[in-house]
Structure formats: C-alpha cells, structure tokens
Motif scaffolding. Structure first.
Motif, PDB file in Angstrom:
ATOM      1  N   MET A   3       2.231 -15.541  34.826  1.00 53.26           N
ATOM      2  CA  MET A   3       3.081 -15.024  35.887  1.00 53.26           C
ATOM      3  C   MET A   3       2.217 -14.247  36.878  1.00 53.26           C
ATOM      4  O   MET A   3       1.445 -13.382  36.480  1.00 53.26           O
ATOM      5  CB  MET A   3       4.155 -14.121  35.272  1.00 53.26           C
ATOM      6  CG  MET A   3       5.015 -13.427  36.296  1.00 53.26           C
ATOM      7  SD  MET A   3       6.281 -12.392  35.561  1.00 53.26           S
ATOM      8  CE  MET A   3       7.583 -13.566  35.444  1.00 53.26           C
ATOM      9  N   PRO A   4       2.347 -14.542  38.172  1.00 51.90           N
ATOM     10  CA  PRO A   4       1.556 -13.826  39.172  1.00 51.90           C
ATOM     11  C   PRO A   4       1.941 -12.360  39.266  1.00 51.90           C
ATOM     12  O   PRO A   4       3.068 -11.984  38.978  1.00 51.90           O
ATOM     13  CB  PRO A   4       1.856 -14.558  40.474  1.00 51.90           C
ATOM     14  CG  PRO A   4       3.010 -15.435  40.218  1.00 51.90           C
ATOM     15  CD  PRO A   4       3.185 -15.561  38.735  1.00 51.90           C
ATOM     16  N   SER A   5       0.990 -11.559  39.666  1.00 53.04           N
ATOM     17  CA  SER A   5       1.223 -10.126  39.806  1.00 53.04           C
ATOM     18  C   SER A   5       2.036  -9.847  41.067  1.00 53.04           C
ATOM     19  O   SER A   5       1.908 -10.530  42.069  1.00 53.04           O
ATOM     20  CB  SER A   5      -0.112  -9.409  39.881  1.00 53.04           C
ATOM     21  OG  SER A   5       0.062  -8.043  39.695  1.00 53.04           O
ATOM     22  N   ARG A   6       2.852  -8.818  40.976  1.00 51.99           N
ATOM     23  CA  ARG A   6       3.649  -8.392  42.128  1.00 51.99           C
ATOM     24  C   ARG A   6       2.910  -7.292  42.879  1.00 51.99           C
ATOM     25  O   ARG A   6       1.982  -6.693  42.364  1.00 51.99           O
ATOM     26  CB  ARG A   6       4.993  -7.822  41.662  1.00 51.99           C
ATOM     27  CG  ARG A   6       5.880  -8.797  40.986  1.00 51.99           C
ATOM     28  CD  ARG A   6       7.218  -8.182  40.548  1.00 51.99           C
ATOM     29  NE  ARG A   6       7.122  -6.775  40.180  1.00 51.99           N
ATOM     30  CZ  ARG A   6       7.982  -5.829  40.592  1.00 51.99           C
ATOM     31  NH1 ARG A   6       8.984  -6.120  41.357  1.00 51.99           N
ATOM     32  NH2 ARG A   6       7.841  -4.576  40.210  1.00 51.99           N
ATOM     33  N   LEU A   7       3.382  -7.021  44.083  1.00 48.82           N
ATOM     34  CA  LEU A   7       2.893  -5.892  44.862  1.00 48.82           C
ATOM     35  C   LEU A   7       3.937  -4.796  44.785  1.00 48.82           C
ATOM     36  O   LEU A   7       5.127  -5.047  44.963  1.00 48.82           O
ATOM     37  CB  LEU A   7       2.649  -6.303  46.313  1.00 48.82           C
ATOM     38  CG  LEU A   7       1.608  -7.400  46.513  1.00 48.82           C
ATOM     39  CD1 LEU A   7       1.533  -7.785  47.980  1.00 48.82           C
ATOM     40  CD2 LEU A   7       0.246  -6.959  46.001  1.00 48.82           C
ATOM     41  N   LEU A   8       3.486  -3.572  44.503  1.00 48.99           N
ATOM     42  CA  LEU A   8       4.393  -2.441  44.313  1.00 48.99           C
ATOM     43  C   LEU A   8       4.247  -1.456  45.455  1.00 48.99           C
ATOM     44  O   LEU A   8       3.135  -1.123  45.856  1.00 48.99           O
ATOM     45  CB  LEU A   8       4.074  -1.729  42.996  1.00 48.99           C
ATOM     46  CG  LEU A   8       4.003  -2.582  41.733  1.00 48.99           C
ATOM     47  CD1 LEU A   8       3.570  -1.716  40.556  1.00 48.99           C
ATOM     48  CD2 LEU A   8       5.325  -3.254  41.465  1.00 48.99           C
ATOM     49  N   ARG A   9       5.367  -0.964  45.962  1.00 48.57           N
ATOM     50  CA  ARG A   9       5.365   0.086  46.970  1.00 48.57           C
ATOM     51  C   ARG A   9       5.251   1.438  46.255  1.00 48.57           C
ATOM     52  O   ARG A   9       5.454   1.560  45.053  1.00 48.57           O
ATOM     53  CB  ARG A   9       6.646   0.031  47.795  1.00 48.57           C
ATOM     54  CG  ARG A   9       6.875  -1.269  48.563  1.00 48.57           C
ATOM     55  CD  ARG A   9       5.922  -1.465  49.744  1.00 48.57           C
ATOM     56  NE  ARG A   9       5.962  -0.409  50.712  1.00 48.57           N
ATOM     57  CZ  ARG A   9       6.745  -0.367  51.785  1.00 48.57           C
ATOM     58  NH1 ARG A   9       7.564  -1.349  52.037  1.00 48.57           N
ATOM     59  NH2 ARG A   9       6.698   0.656  52.606  1.00 48.57           N
ATOM     60  N   LEU A  10       4.912   2.478  47.001  1.00 50.50           N
ATOM     61  CA  LEU A  10       4.655   3.798  46.439  1.00 50.50           C
ATOM     62  C   LEU A  10       5.783   4.335  45.551  1.00 50.50           C
ATOM     63  O   LEU A  10       5.490   4.833  44.464  1.00 50.50           O
ATOM     64  CB  LEU A  10       4.307   4.793  47.544  1.00 50.50           C
ATOM     65  CG  LEU A  10       3.953   6.200  47.068  1.00 50.50           C
ATOM     66  CD1 LEU A  10       2.744   6.189  46.139  1.00 50.50           C
ATOM     67  CD2 LEU A  10       3.704   7.106  48.258  1.00 50.50           C
ATOM     68  N   PRO A  11       7.060   4.257  45.946  1.00 53.55           N
ATOM     69  CA  PRO A  11       8.107   4.800  45.069  1.00 53.55           C
ATOM     70  C   PRO A  11       8.121   4.166  43.671  1.00 53.55           C
ATOM     71  O   PRO A  11       8.326   4.860  42.677  1.00 53.55           O
ATOM     72  CB  PRO A  11       9.408   4.502  45.819  1.00 53.55           C
ATOM     73  CG  PRO A  11       9.001   4.433  47.249  1.00 53.55           C
ATOM     74  CD  PRO A  11       7.624   3.811  47.232  1.00 53.55           C
ATOM     75  N   GLU A  12       7.831   2.868  43.598  1.00 50.48           N
ATOM     76  CA  GLU A  12       7.796   2.211  42.291  1.00 50.48           C
ATOM     77  C   GLU A  12       6.564   2.634  41.495  1.00 50.48           C
ATOM     78  O   GLU A  12       6.632   2.832  40.283  1.00 50.48           O
ATOM     79  CB  GLU A  12       7.836   0.690  42.436  1.00 50.48           C
ATOM     80  CG  GLU A  12       8.012  -0.003  41.107  1.00 50.48           C
ATOM     81  CD  GLU A  12       8.311  -1.482  41.219  1.00 50.48           C
ATOM     82  OE1 GLU A  12       8.392  -2.119  40.159  1.00 50.48           O
ATOM     83  OE2 GLU A  12       8.474  -2.001  42.336  1.00 50.48           O
ATOM     84  N   VAL A  13       5.433   2.807  42.170  1.00 50.98           N
ATOM     85  CA  VAL A  13       4.218   3.284  41.491  1.00 50.98           C
ATOM     86  C   VAL A  13       4.454   4.688  40.933  1.00 50.98           C
ATOM     87  O   VAL A  13       4.137   4.965  39.773  1.00 50.98           O
ATOM     88  CB  VAL A  13       2.999   3.257  42.443  1.00 50.98           C
ATOM     89  CG1 VAL A  13       1.783   3.895  41.785  1.00 50.98           C
ATOM     90  CG2 VAL A  13       2.686   1.831  42.871  1.00 50.98           C
ATOM     91  N   VAL A  14       5.035   5.559  41.737  1.00 45.70           N
ATOM     92  CA  VAL A  14       5.346   6.926  41.299  1.00 45.70           C
ATOM     93  C   VAL A  14       6.246   6.889  40.070  1.00 45.70           C
ATOM     94  O   VAL A  14       6.003   7.592  39.077  1.00 45.70           O
ATOM     95  CB  VAL A  14       6.005   7.736  42.443  1.00 45.70           C
ATOM     96  CG1 VAL A  14       6.605   9.034  41.934  1.00 45.70           C
ATOM     97  CG2 VAL A  14       4.995   8.004  43.549  1.00 45.70           C
ATOM     98  N   ALA A  15       7.281   6.053  40.098  1.00 45.50           N
ATOM     99  CA  ALA A  15       8.215   5.952  38.970  1.00 45.50           C
ATOM    100  C   ALA A  15       7.533   5.406  37.717  1.00 45.50           C
ATOM    101  O   ALA A  15       7.813   5.856  36.606  1.00 45.50           O
ATOM    102  CB  ALA A  15       9.400   5.071  39.347  1.00 45.50           C
ATOM    103  N   ARG A  16       6.621   4.466  37.879  1.00 50.14           N
ATOM    104  CA  ARG A  16       5.978   3.844  36.719  1.00 50.14           C
ATOM    105  C   ARG A  16       4.931   4.728  36.068  1.00 50.14           C
ATOM    106  O   ARG A  16       4.776   4.716  34.848  1.00 50.14           O
ATOM    107  CB  ARG A  16       5.345   2.512  37.118  1.00 50.14           C
ATOM    108  CG  ARG A  16       6.442   1.484  37.419  1.00 50.14           C
ATOM    109  CD  ARG A  16       5.912   0.139  37.680  1.00 50.14           C
ATOM    110  NE  ARG A  16       5.303  -0.405  36.477  1.00 50.14           N
ATOM    111  CZ  ARG A  16       4.800  -1.620  36.409  1.00 50.14           C
ATOM    112  NH1 ARG A  16       4.847  -2.409  37.443  1.00 50.14           N
ATOM    113  NH2 ARG A  16       4.254  -2.057  35.299  1.00 50.14           N
ATOM    114  N   VAL A  17       4.172   5.485  36.863  1.00 47.70           N
ATOM    115  CA  VAL A  17       3.074   6.260  36.283  1.00 47.70           C
ATOM    116  C   VAL A  17       3.406   7.728  36.083  1.00 47.70           C
ATOM    117  O   VAL A  17       2.686   8.435  35.386  1.00 47.70           O
ATOM    118  CB  VAL A  17       1.768   6.116  37.107  1.00 47.70           C
ATOM    119  CG1 VAL A  17       1.351   4.669  37.207  1.00 47.70           C
ATOM    120  CG2 VAL A  17       1.896   6.749  38.472  1.00 47.70           C
ATOM    121  N   GLY A  18       4.464   8.215  36.707  1.00 50.12           N
ATOM    122  CA  GLY A  18       4.874   9.606  36.506  1.00 50.12           C
ATOM    123  C   GLY A  18       4.021  10.629  37.224  1.00 50.12           C
ATOM    124  O   GLY A  18       4.023  11.802  36.866  1.00 50.12           O
TER     125      GLY A  18
END
Length: 65
Positions: A1-16
């Motif tokens: 499965m190809p990798s997606r591109l994440l915007r900042l709000p999703e990165v913040v939510a994923r890494v805390g």
C-alpha cells in the motif's frame, strides 16, 4: 500500500507533540522533515512518521529521536 501524505494536525494527533516541538525537532534532525506542496501547504510522508514512532517504541519510549 502506498504511503499517504499527512497534514500537520494529523501528525500532531499521531505523535502527541505540539507544532512548535515538531518544528524544533525537525531543525535538530530528530523528526522527519516535511515537504512543501505550495506556499501554505506542508505535508509529511506517513511511512516516515510511522518509522519515527516505531523507533521511539524500540528505543524504550524516549521520544527524543
């Protein structure tokens, strides 16, 4: 499965981490670099974020990587 591109709000939510911490660690080389898709659009490669998270888990939960 190809990798997606994440915007900042999703990165913040994923890494805390807060936005300022993410950018500080990027400049220190301790967090994956973002890519620019335009003047006001930065994204991160999902696979790189996943690898960073996995590295934190493997290294004993030290998020300073």
């Amino acid at each position: 499965m190809p990798s997606r591109l994440l915007r900042l709000p999703e990165v913040v939510a994923r890494v805390g981490l807060r936005r300022s911490t993410i950018y500080k660690r990027m400049s220190d080389g301790r967090f994956p670099k973002c890519r620019s898709l335009g003047a006001k659009c930065s994204v991160w490669v999902e696979a790189e974020i996943d690898a960073w998270i996995e590295n934190v888990v493997r290294s004993g939960n030290q998020a300073d990587h």
